[in-house]
Design an enzyme around this catalytic site. Structure first.
Site, PDB file in Angstrom:
ATOM      1  CB  SER A 197      -0.902   0.017   1.235  1.00 41.23           C
ATOM      2  OG  SER A 197      -1.585   1.252   1.348  1.00 41.23           O
ATOM      3  CE1 TYR A 227      -4.096  -2.049   4.566  1.00 41.80           C
ATOM      4  CE2 TYR A 227      -3.518   0.209   3.994  1.00 41.80           C
ATOM      5  CZ  TYR A 227      -3.798  -1.091   3.617  1.00 41.80           C
ATOM      6  OH  TYR A 227      -3.759  -1.436   2.286  1.00 41.80           O
ATOM      7  CE  LYS A 243      -1.773  -4.534   2.952  1.00 41.92           C
ATOM      8  NZ  LYS A 243      -1.877  -5.848   2.276  1.00 41.92           N
TER       9      LYS A 243
END
Length: 331
Positions: free
Chosen positions: A117, A141, A145
């Site tokens: 991402s 998040y 990643k």
């Protein structure tokens, strides 16, 4: 040739499955259906229901289907919500990636394409982000990643030091807002992504919402890359094909538009593409949302057949058409 697609029943994963089929490569899907949909998997594709953290299930599936590579797309993908659910996010994204790599080592599968991402960059201090930009994620998040990328690199180094081990080929693909649809059979069902939020509001007769208009951007709303999901899927499969052909690849690529669009500009495109006229409701910022992320995709254009084949109006029109092709889900 067959590739395991984790998360292959999801919005992005099911497009990748279709892209594999178009290239004559057999996809095998593993998905726990927590956010994916069984009906998104094309007929004739082998489907295994299970969690990506289940190493034994992954190992068994790889052996049974003679898998030669893994397209690791499964994960918890909501940056804003991850702030309130860090443990869940790390379980899904970090432990899940570790389980995939463990199963690959047990079986001797040596190729993996990782769905990363642009959230790993946080809020960059440059107008256009290249792969060399320092990483500084601002949400669990984004952190998860980045850790996933580290796991791939660390496992590759470990296997290099292991006598008799097959070297690990790995590529991480960084991108942000994925929108549109390449088929009416699949649409974005996320309760957090901008496009489905706007589309569901319009279908239900509600006014779409903008979260924050006080960002340091030209119109005060967040600026992002918006890339079409079919273009994204094409480059995922291009990475797998490049590995099979023995071509040298970078460890990380941005799948970026090179141009940013603000949330306000997306709202204007929604009005054009759906035929609905509205003035968005203005709400507060969401936690974990950087003001701007626009990525340079030149390296991916050179190596992974990456290009923006769809305009923003194409993205809106295809998303609207795919969603409204399923009117029964609103009942």
């Amino acid at each position: 040739m067959s590739w395991l697609v984790t998360g292959g029943a999801g919005y992005i994963g099911s497009h990748v499955v279709r892209a594999f089929i178009e290239q004559g490569i057999t996809p095998i899907v593993v998905d726990d259906l927590s956010s994916g949909h069984r009906e998104f998997v094309p007929d004739g594709v082998d489907f295994v229901e299970g969690q990506v953290q289940d190493t034994s299930l992954l190992e068994r599936t790889m052996r049974e289907h003679d898998v030669e590579g893994v397209m690791h797309i499964a994960g918890y993908k909501y940056a804003g919500v991850s702030v309130a659910r860090p443990l869940h996010t790390y379980s899904q994204n970090v432990q899940g990636t570790a389980a995939v790599l463990e199963a690959m080592q047990r079986v001797g599968v040596s190729r993996i394409v990782f769905s990363s991402s642009a959230a790993v960059y946080g809020t960059p201090d440059v107008d256009l982000v290249t792969e060399d930009q320092p990483t500084a994620p601002e949400s669990p998040y984004g952190q998860s990643k980045l850790i996933g990328e580290w796991l791939l690199a660390d496992q590759a180094r470990a296997l290099e030091l292991t006598d008799g081990a097959t070297p690990l080929q790995h590529v991480s693909l960084r991108y942000f807002n994925v929108v549109g649809s390449g088929t009416d059979e699949v649409y974005d069902t996320s309760p957090h992504n901008l496009f489905p939020l706007v589309i569901e509001a319009l279908i239900e007769g509600r006014t779409p919402r903008i979260n924050g208009t006080d960002y340091p951007t030209p119109d005060g709303t967040c600026v992002r890359d918006y890339v079409h999901v079919a273009d994204l899927a094409t480059s995922h499969v291009a990475a797998a094909t490049a590995m099979a052909e023995g071509r040298e690849l970078r460890p990380v690529y941005n799948l970026g538009s090179g141009d940013g669009l603000s949330v306000r500009e997306i709202m204007d495109a929604m009005q054009r593409g759906t035929g609905h006229t509205f003035e968005p409701v203005i709400g507060e910022r969401r936690p974990g949302d950087p003001a701007r992320i626009v990525a340079n995709g030149d390296a991916a254009a050179r190596d992974l057949d990456w290009r923006m084949r769809h305009s923003i109006d194409d993205m809106v029109t295809s998303a609207w058409q795919a969603r409204t092709a399923h009117p029964d889900i609103s009942e």
